[in-house]
Design an enzyme around this catalytic site. Structure first.
Site, mmCIF file in Angstrom:
data_model
loop_
_atom_site.group_PDB
_atom_site.id
_atom_site.type_symbol
_atom_site.label_atom_id
_atom_site.label_comp_id
_atom_site.label_asym_id
_atom_site.label_seq_id
_atom_site.Cartn_x
_atom_site.Cartn_y
_atom_site.Cartn_z
ATOM 1 N N CYS A 73 -15.532 9.131 -29.467
ATOM 2 C CA CYS A 73 -15.429 10.589 -29.346
ATOM 3 C C CYS A 73 -16.691 11.224 -29.938
ATOM 4 C CB CYS A 73 -14.145 11.050 -30.017
ATOM 5 S SG CYS A 73 -13.785 12.817 -29.939
ATOM 6 N N ASP B 232 -11.099 12.278 -18.237
ATOM 7 C CA ASP B 232 -11.427 12.889 -19.527
ATOM 8 C C ASP B 232 -11.692 14.370 -19.296
ATOM 9 O OD1 ASP B 232 -12.678 13.771 -21.917
ATOM 10 O OD2 ASP B 232 -13.401 11.743 -22.329
ATOM 11 N N HIS C 199 -9.426 10.763 -22.056
ATOM 12 C CA HIS C 199 -10.185 10.679 -23.301
ATOM 13 C C HIS C 199 -9.334 9.963 -24.354
ATOM 14 C CE1 HIS C 199 -13.336 12.105 -26.056
ATOM 15 N NE2 HIS C 199 -12.379 12.254 -26.949
#
Length: 278
Positions: free
Chosen positions: A157, A214, A246
């Site tokens: 991330c 995502d 994601h």
């Protein structure tokens, strides 16, 4: 790089236990890696203006371990990131995750993700992060049992974006693996470059692991990054998993996808071995 001055006050002096409040409740799929056979726990990293906490895991026996920097998600060095370090240590690595928000604040007790972003994450300068990672590499070589001639980096991330940038920053890095890190964003004084800006000039091979569903990383930015990487000479590549969101490696969250996470971990292991990390 801008100097990190001693006037800055380090707020976070130790790592919080468990998972960040913003990600609770924790789902049943959470993976817990034992410390058996490992030396694992919190350490202190001397940096330009004091010291920051970090989590370090490595085999209990031996020395001269290949080093992998583990770069946190937006939730800091909470339990998931510590477990990633232990998983890597089980493979024979010295894995270390420095708390890169130490000067900006403790995100572990904040329950709202947007508040984490606005009050802490948005105030973290890339120059500070690069400097702290440099200091972590130095510590791993001088104060632990790490062989930084075999240096890799992985991140998730927020940390996925940092993988690309640090691979461009430090020529000693042999390879990187970026998990769903943003590739394109607004340029600011604190974040003057993004992965898309260094793609063509990158020399270190980076493997990007991304999800086609995502919501925060549009597919067109992934395709753009791929095109620019092909124009360079780093031999980097990006895997785009279909129907995958994601955070697909975050086994403690509903976004976890076991099939893609398992495949990504296998690719990580092979990527590091193929490129001289281990």
């Amino acid at each position: 790089m801008k100097d990190i001055t001693r006037r800055q006050f380090i707020i976070v002096t130790s790592l919080a236990a468990g998972f960040a409040l913003a990600v609770q409740p924790i789902v049943a799929a959470v993976i817990k890696t034992s410390t058996r056979g490992l030396e694992a726990g919190e350490v202190k990293i001397p940096v330009a203006d004091g010291e920051i906490p970090a989590y370090r895991a490595m085999p209990a026996k031996g020395k001269n371990f290949p080093v992998i920097l583990v770069v946190q998600e937006i939730f800091g060095v909470h339990e998931h990131i510590r477990d990633i370090c232990r998983r890597l240590a089980k493979l024979g690595y010295l894995a270390i995750a420095p708390e890169l928000y130490a000067r900006q604040g403790d995100v572990s007790q904040v329950t709202d993700i947007q508040e984490i972003i606005s009050t802490v994450v948005s105030k973290v300068p890339d120059a500070q992060v690069m400097s702290d990672l440099d200091a972590t590499v130095k510590w791993a070589s001088a104060s632990s049992k790490g062989n930084t001639n075999k240096l890799g980096i992985t991140g998730f991330c927020w940390g996925g974006r940092i993988v690309w940038l640090y691979a461009a920053h430090n020529p000693k890095v042999k390879a990187g693996v970026a998990w769903y890190g943003r590739l394109v964003s607004e340029k600011t004084d604190l974040t003057p470059k993004h992965p898309i800006d260094i793609a063509k000039s990158l020399k270190v091979p980076v493997l990007g692991l991304y999800g086609a569903q995502d919501d925060g990383i549009p597919n067109d930015t992934v395709f753009q990054m791929r095109r620019l990487l092909r124009q360079g000479k780093s031999n980097s590549k990006i895997i785009l998993y279909p129907n995958t969101p994601h955070g697909f490696n975050a086994d403690y969250r509903p976004s976890y996808r076991q099939k893609e996470a398992t495949d990504g971990w296998k690719r990580l292991r092979n990527w590091f071995k193929r490129n001289g990390v281990g």
